[in-house]
Motif scaffolding. Structure first.
Motif, mmCIF file in Angstrom:
data_model
loop_
_atom_site.group_PDB
_atom_site.id
_atom_site.type_symbol
_atom_site.label_atom_id
_atom_site.label_comp_id
_atom_site.label_asym_id
_atom_site.label_seq_id
_atom_site.Cartn_x
_atom_site.Cartn_y
_atom_site.Cartn_z
ATOM 1 N N LEU A 20 -12.498 41.505 9.112
ATOM 2 C CA LEU A 20 -12.107 41.106 10.459
ATOM 3 C C LEU A 20 -11.142 42.160 10.999
ATOM 4 C CD1 LEU A 20 -12.130 38.797 12.611
ATOM 5 C CD2 LEU A 20 -10.033 37.978 11.521
ATOM 6 N N ASN A 27 -2.926 44.858 13.479
ATOM 7 C CA ASN A 27 -3.159 46.050 12.656
ATOM 8 C C ASN A 27 -3.015 47.385 13.376
ATOM 9 O OD1 ASN A 27 -5.632 44.237 10.809
ATOM 10 N ND2 ASN A 27 -3.545 44.708 10.200
ATOM 11 N N PHE A 99 -8.650 47.086 -0.517
ATOM 12 C CA PHE A 99 -9.897 46.466 -0.055
ATOM 13 C C PHE A 99 -10.505 47.252 1.104
ATOM 14 C CE2 PHE A 99 -12.173 43.617 2.777
ATOM 15 C CZ PHE A 99 -13.073 43.043 1.912
ATOM 16 N N THR A 100 -9.670 47.683 2.037
ATOM 17 C CA THR A 100 -10.209 48.331 3.240
ATOM 18 C C THR A 100 -10.466 49.825 3.027
ATOM 19 O OG1 THR A 100 -7.924 48.310 4.009
ATOM 20 C CG2 THR A 100 -9.435 46.790 5.073
ATOM 21 N N ASP A 124 2.018 39.196 3.471
ATOM 22 C CA ASP A 124 1.048 40.248 3.818
ATOM 23 C C ASP A 124 0.188 39.788 4.981
ATOM 24 O OD1 ASP A 124 0.010 42.786 3.681
ATOM 25 O OD2 ASP A 124 -1.193 42.460 1.895
ATOM 26 N N ASP A 125 -0.463 40.769 5.614
ATOM 27 C CA ASP A 125 -1.270 40.455 6.795
ATOM 28 C C ASP A 125 -2.567 39.732 6.436
ATOM 29 O OD1 ASP A 125 -2.270 42.801 5.607
ATOM 30 O OD2 ASP A 125 -2.926 43.672 7.504
ATOM 31 N N ALA A 128 -7.591 39.114 0.670
ATOM 32 C CA ALA A 128 -9.027 39.221 0.366
ATOM 33 C C ALA A 128 -9.228 38.944 -1.127
ATOM 34 C CB ALA A 128 -9.543 40.601 0.766
ATOM 35 N N ASN A 129 -9.090 39.983 -1.947
ATOM 36 C CA ASN A 129 -9.251 39.793 -3.404
ATOM 37 C C ASN A 129 -7.934 39.555 -4.120
ATOM 38 O OD1 ASN A 129 -12.057 40.123 -3.286
ATOM 39 N ND2 ASN A 129 -11.819 42.345 -3.240
ATOM 40 N N GLY A 130 -6.847 39.680 -3.403
ATOM 41 C CA GLY A 130 -5.540 39.396 -4.005
ATOM 42 C C GLY A 130 -4.880 40.597 -4.667
ATOM 43 N N GLU A 131 -5.521 41.759 -4.557
ATOM 44 C CA GLU A 131 -4.984 42.953 -5.228
ATOM 45 C C GLU A 131 -3.560 43.277 -4.776
ATOM 46 O OE1 GLU A 131 -6.175 45.670 -7.241
ATOM 47 O OE2 GLU A 131 -7.644 44.264 -8.028
ATOM 48 N N ALA A 132 -3.355 43.333 -3.467
ATOM 49 C CA ALA A 132 -2.034 43.702 -2.943
ATOM 50 C C ALA A 132 -0.984 42.674 -3.369
ATOM 51 C CB ALA A 132 -2.088 43.819 -1.416
#
Ligand code: 5GP
Length: 194
Positions: A20, A27, A99-100, A124-125, A128-132
């Motif tokens: 999105l 962003n 992710f991006t 965080d903004d 998605a996968n939770g990595e950050a």
């Protein structure tokens, strides 16, 4: 959060089924009044948690994080994604897959600004996968701090991050939750009120 949901509906651009784009208010261009409300909402949700510091990651996490920090009256720290010439020693480092950008970054935080006993709220903004979020939590825990929770502006609930973080024992509080981006349409997870 209705204001944010409306903004996503009117200004969000769906890219494929997974991404999105919200560059008109989060962003790229940022909407300060919306950020203020976001900060208020996170502060309201975490006000009884004894938060001592907000931790985020550059760059899009900074705006919601600083507004939350202002409301709670605590400092905000952002992890850096790029090596800084002035930040070489005395740092916590964690690897995070973006992710991006589809690449791994080493994110860093100076040891000066996190202390043992700190009670951290991660902001965080997107989730998605939770990595950050996992990377930030690992940094907090390296410092001997505890993670009170993870505040997310936009959670994509059809991706595994929220579930994985909850399974690992973290409180995840998302202001809007997206069930699907299929067929170019944003569908929200139905909120149960009551
Ligand atoms: P995660 O680390 O949870 O896999 O992904 C979250 C990070 O990737 C966020 O910090 C955000 O910058 C970026 N991200 C993930 N999904 C999206 C998306 O759909 N749109 C935008 N604009 N950023 C995203």
């Amino acid at each position: 959060m209705k204001l944010l949901r409306d903004k996503v509906m009117t200004e969000g651009i769906v890219l494929g089924d997974q991404v999105l784009k919200v560059d008109s208010f989060l962003n790229h261009q940022m909407d300060p009044l919306l950020m203020k409300e976001i900060g208020r909402e996170f502060a309201r949700r975490f006000q009884d948690e004894g938060i001592t510091r907000i931790l985020t990651i550059e760059s899009s996490g900074i705006a919601p994080a600083i507004m939350t920090a202002m409301e709670l009256g605590v400092p905000m720290i952002f992890a850096r994604k790029h090596k800084s010439l002035t930040l070489k020693d005395n740092i916590y480092v964690e690897k995070v897959y973006s992710f991006t950008k589809r690449e791994s970054n080493e994110i860093t935080v100076s040891k000066k600004f996190l202390q043992e006993g700190d009670r951290i709220l991660i902001i965080d903004d997107f989730l998605a996968n939770g990595e950050a979020a996992f990377g930030l939590a690992r940094i907090a825990e390296q410092a001997g701090a505890s993670v009170a929770g993870i505040g997310i502006v936009i959670e994509k609930s059809f991706q595994p991050g929220a579930g994985l973080l909850q399974k690992a024992g973290y409180r995840v509080d998302s202001l809007v939750r997206i069930a699907s981006l299929e067929n170019g349409t944003v569908s929200f997870v139905e909120e149960v009120h009551g």
